[in-house]
Scaffold this motif. Structure first.
Motif, PDB file in Angstrom:
ATOM      1  N   ASP A  29       0.411   5.290   1.095  1.00  0.00           N
ATOM      2  CA  ASP A  29      -0.339   6.386   1.728  1.00  0.00           C
ATOM      3  C   ASP A  29      -1.716   5.920   1.936  1.00  0.00           C
ATOM      4  O   ASP A  29      -2.927   6.746   1.343  1.00  0.00           O
ATOM      5  N   GLY A  30      -1.919   4.750   2.411  1.00  0.00           N
ATOM      6  CA  GLY A  30      -3.316   4.029   2.856  1.00  0.00           C
ATOM      7  C   GLY A  30      -3.967   3.587   1.692  1.00  0.00           C
ATOM      8  O   GLY A  30      -4.999   3.101   1.980  1.00  0.00           O
ATOM      9  N   SER A  31      -3.501   3.382   0.515  1.00  0.00           N
ATOM     10  CA  SER A  31      -4.392   2.778  -0.488  1.00  0.00           C
ATOM     11  C   SER A  31      -3.445   1.560  -1.014  1.00  0.00           C
ATOM     12  O   SER A  31      -2.410   1.861  -1.514  1.00  0.00           O
ATOM     13  N   VAL A  32      -4.282   0.702  -1.202  1.00  0.00           N
ATOM     14  CA  VAL A  32      -3.462  -0.899  -1.502  1.00  0.00           C
ATOM     15  C   VAL A  32      -3.335  -0.563  -3.107  1.00  0.00           C
ATOM     16  O   VAL A  32      -4.250  -0.560  -3.593  1.00  0.00           O
ATOM     17  N   SER A  43       0.725  -1.111   0.173  1.00  0.00           N
ATOM     18  CA  SER A  43      -0.052  -0.072  -0.082  1.00  0.00           C
ATOM     19  C   SER A  43       0.994   1.113  -0.026  1.00  0.00           C
ATOM     20  O   SER A  43       2.003   1.254   0.364  1.00  0.00           O
ATOM     21  N   SER A  54       4.823   5.116   2.843  1.00  0.00           N
ATOM     22  CA  SER A  54       4.204   6.395   2.968  1.00  0.00           C
ATOM     23  C   SER A  54       5.061   7.294   2.456  1.00  0.00           C
ATOM     24  O   SER A  54       6.195   7.339   2.400  1.00  0.00           O
ATOM     25  N   TYR A  74      -0.231  -8.797  12.796  1.00  0.00           N
ATOM     26  CA  TYR A  74      -0.018  -7.393  13.134  1.00  0.00           C
ATOM     27  C   TYR A  74      -0.403  -7.260  14.399  1.00  0.00           C
ATOM     28  O   TYR A  74      -0.006  -6.313  15.177  1.00  0.00           O
ATOM     29  N   VAL A  87      -0.380   5.539  13.956  1.00  0.00           N
ATOM     30  CA  VAL A  87      -1.512   4.673  13.326  1.00  0.00           C
ATOM     31  C   VAL A  87      -2.658   5.617  13.870  1.00  0.00           C
ATOM     32  O   VAL A  87      -2.705   6.007  14.977  1.00  0.00           O
ATOM     33  N   ASP A  93      -4.013  -1.213   8.360  1.00  0.00           N
ATOM     34  CA  ASP A  93      -3.804  -0.812   6.883  1.00  0.00           C
ATOM     35  C   ASP A  93      -4.172  -1.964   6.076  1.00  0.00           C
ATOM     36  O   ASP A  93      -4.149  -3.161   6.165  1.00  0.00           O
ATOM     37  N   VAL A 116       3.986  -1.401   4.143  1.00  0.00           N
ATOM     38  CA  VAL A 116       3.198  -0.106   4.000  1.00  0.00           C
ATOM     39  C   VAL A 116       4.075   0.995   3.613  1.00  0.00           C
ATOM     40  O   VAL A 116       5.179   1.441   4.381  1.00  0.00           O
TER      41      VAL A 116
END
Ligand SMILES: C[S@@+](CC[C@H](N)C(=O)[O-])C[C@H]1O[C@@H](n2cnc3c(N)ncnc32)[C@H](O)[C@@H]1O
Length: 387
Positions: free
Chosen positions: A222-225, A220, A248, A289, A314, A277, A246
């Motif tokens: 910035d939060g989008s897969v 992912s 960012s 996680y 988070v 996420d 993840v």
């Protein structure tokens, strides 16, 4: 309708006259309000090159959100949409550092440009002449990159790691059938069986059905897969079959794998709710996680986690109240608390957040978040402070 570039356009745009014209057109606003007037001006100065010039400048502006250092690149609209974002391509390239790599569906070269600084030799091939010509321009600063026209299903390199990114069909139909990709995923996997291979796929791919013998990494940004990458066994980390990474643009990247522990207790909900996420959820690593961060699940079948602390960086939701999900008492409680702007998160329940929000009519002044989910059989709502 997007402009269809030709080889001749690429030759012009890459030459001295085209470059000077692009610099000139780059000064124009080209907004929806000014476009007709701007186009007219470009037509007067550059005749039938106007469409290629204007389209290139507009694509370059759009590319800045996705691609680093692509201010002088050439694109087609489709190729820009399909290009791997630089942050994701760099992450893949870092895993391949030191290896010679062949990108067998290289398009305009978004992956090649990330590989070039890390890899001693980089090959790029594609079937599309226009994209290859654009890639030649886009990669012109890299001496270790070689481009060729070749069918990905007819191997033309040896001793290289192969990377591939099969395209969705050009007819625009959205399908998750791997056989409908171009080149078809099953054919690609057959062709390079036994080789070191990394294949970028849509994150919606049913990778459990694929029975892939290596690692599946869900990434992912910035939060989008963004993608699921299949790494062949020779490129996978030992003992890892699933990984979530993840990325960012504001914080450090992190990763979690199924080689890590996933033992968590069953406990009553804690003080916070955490929505992991999307990469963690899609990779099936919610328990891993949770174990890593001292969290536990609200319900074994639901991806929301809970705990008494929130992992650093988070967005957690502090629980103020918990109720069975019934709209009338919920509406009364929201009114009592002067709830205003209402964010609604749902998992495991068939509820449309927008429709629910309009029925709840939150008219107060204090922002709150509702987490509506299922615990066992019961639909439950957690009334939370909005972070
Ligand atoms: C999704 S794009 C790749 C995008 C690229 N990874 C990037 O980041 O810019 C897929 C590419 O595969 C190419 N392609 C489709 N079938 C092919 C085949 N059989 N052999 C080689 N290239 C093929 C298409 O022309 C297209 O450029």
């Amino acid at each position: 309708m997007a402009y269809r570039f030709t080889r001749d356009d690429v030759g012009y745009l890459d030459g001295a006259t085209g470059r000077a014209a692009l610099a000139e057109v780059g000064e124009l606003a080209l907004t929806s309000a000014s476009l007709l007037k701007d186009l007219e001006q470009v037509r007067r100065a550059h005749g039938d090159r106007a469409a290629a010039l204007v389209e290139t400048v507009r694509l370059r502006r759009r590319a800045t959100a996705k691609l680093a250092d692509a201010g002088e690149w050439l694109f087609t609209d489709d190729a820009l949409q399909q290009a791997t974002p630089s942050a994701v391509a760099r992450h893949r390239a870092a895993r391949l550092a030191g290896r010679a790599v062949h990108d067998v569906t290289c398009s305009i070269g978004a992956e090649l440009t990330a590989l070039a600084p890390h890899c001693p030799a980089v090959l790029g091939s594609d079937l599309d002449d226009v994209r290859l010509a654009m890639a030649a321009r886009n990669l012109s600063g890299h001496r270790n990159v070689l481009l060729a026209k070749a069918d990905a299903l007819r191997p033309c390199s040896v001793d290289t790691v192969v990377i591939a990114d099969p395209a969705r069909r050009a007819d625009g139909r959205r399908t998750h059938d791997p056989a409908e990709l171009q080149p078809p995923l099953p054919d690609l996997l057959d062709t390079y069986r036994g080789r070191d291979l990394a294949v970028k796929c849509a994150p919606g791919l049913d990778f459990d059905r694929l029975e892939w013998p290596g690692e599946v990494e869900v990434v992912s940004l910035d939060g989008s897969v963004r993608e699921a990458c299949l790494w062949s066994p020779g490129l996978a980390e030992s003992g890892v079959t699933r990984r979530a990474t993840v990325l960012s643009s504001k914080a450090a990247a992190w990763t979690i794998t199924d080689a890590e522990p996933d033992d968590i207790d069953e406990r009553a909900p804690g003080r916070w709710i955490v929505d992991p996420d999307g990469a963690v959820v899609r990779a099936g690593l919610v328990r891993h996680y949770a174990a890593k961060h001292g969290l536990w699940q609200l319900d074994p079948r639901i991806a929301y986690l809970t705990g008494d602390t929130v992992p650093e960086g988070v967005r957690g939701f502090r629980v103020l109240d918990r109720m069975d999900f019934r709209e009338k008492p919920l509406r009364a409680e929201l009114r009592r608390r002067d709830c205003g702007p209402l964010e609604i998160l749902t998992r495991g329940v068939d509820i449309d957040p927008d429709a629910l929000r309009s029925r709840l009519k939150p008219r107060g002044s204090r922002p709150h978040t509702l987490v509506v989910t299922r615990i066992g059989r019961a639909a439950t709502v957690f009334l939370c402070a909005t972070p």
